[in-house]
Design an enzyme around this catalytic site. Sequence first.
Site, PDB file in Angstrom:
ATOM      1  CB  SER A   1      -0.942   0.002   1.207  1.00  0.00           C
ATOM      2  OG  SER A   1      -1.783  -1.122   1.189  1.00  0.00           O
TER       3      SER A   1
ATOM      4  CG  HIS B   1      -2.184   3.823   3.377  1.00  0.00           C
ATOM      5  ND1 HIS B   1      -3.551   3.622   3.436  1.00  0.00           N
ATOM      6  CD2 HIS B   1      -1.643   2.591   3.225  1.00  0.00           C
ATOM      7  CE1 HIS B   1      -3.809   2.330   3.333  1.00  0.00           C
ATOM      8  NE2 HIS B   1      -2.661   1.688   3.216  1.00  0.00           N
TER       9      HIS B   1
END
Length: 303
Positions: free
Chosen positions: A203, A250
């Site tokens: 991610s 993230h």
Amino acid sequence: MSTDPTPSSGADTPVPTCYRHPGRETYVRCTRCDRYICPECMRDAAVGHQCVECVAEGNKGVRQARTRLGARSAADATPVVTYSLIGLCVLAYVAELVSTRVVDEFAMFGGQDRFGQLIPGLGVAGGEWYRMITAMFLHQPLSAGGFALTHILFNMWALWALGPALERELGRLRFFTLYMVAGFGGSVLTYLVDPGQVGVGASGAIFGLFAAFFVIGRRMGGDVRPIVFLLVLNLVITFSASSAISWEAHIGGMVTGAVMAVAYAYAPAARRTIVNVAAPAIVLAALIVLVAVKTSQLTSGAA
């Protein structure tokens, strides 16, 4: 194409042969060097045929088309790096299904337990820096329940959707560097904020691609509204979902990817090579320094 008429029969009349394949008879000559060439050595030219060597020599003076960001342009080029990254993630996931030890040994782990105590010899603080890279290719195992399968499916879909376009525009080397440094940036922020967290997933690198797609899209005057919507949606999910989602990875990946993309997209053409080398080197060096400082704080505190 230059040809010779079939000579009259005679014992003293030599039969022309290909200059590269002496055993093959031919009456066709290269229009550039005038040497005899067989069908295997013929290459179509504007007029007649040319030999392999003459074609290669002529191509040296032809400038290869490039994208606006300096990559070699090839509209039909296979996105080898994108597909390879997807393949590595899938193989790693299969390995996780075979053995749970894969996650234990290669997941992102700072080296602290849930009470904040350093575990000697384990995790990044214990010298296992490789975890910050290997974690990028792992995903939640099925034994974790919840959105385990969705985790890898979404990341691989995003890589498949964004990767080819970025790889064609940046070129394979710069795209691979962007992906890896962005993923590393996600691991670094996770380590800085919550060194006791155990994390896996691509991610961080994926959010780096989101940011790069936006930056490069703006630079080229494209419509970036779809990527903005997708990025905002994922940020909302990141901060509103359960604690199973690492917002640190993230955000770290997104910021690192944006910095890299700005350097790639806005580098002056005359200094593009220097910037393309210096930018990832500087970003990577800064990230390594942050990891070293954090490690020093953890180990000195434990002592």
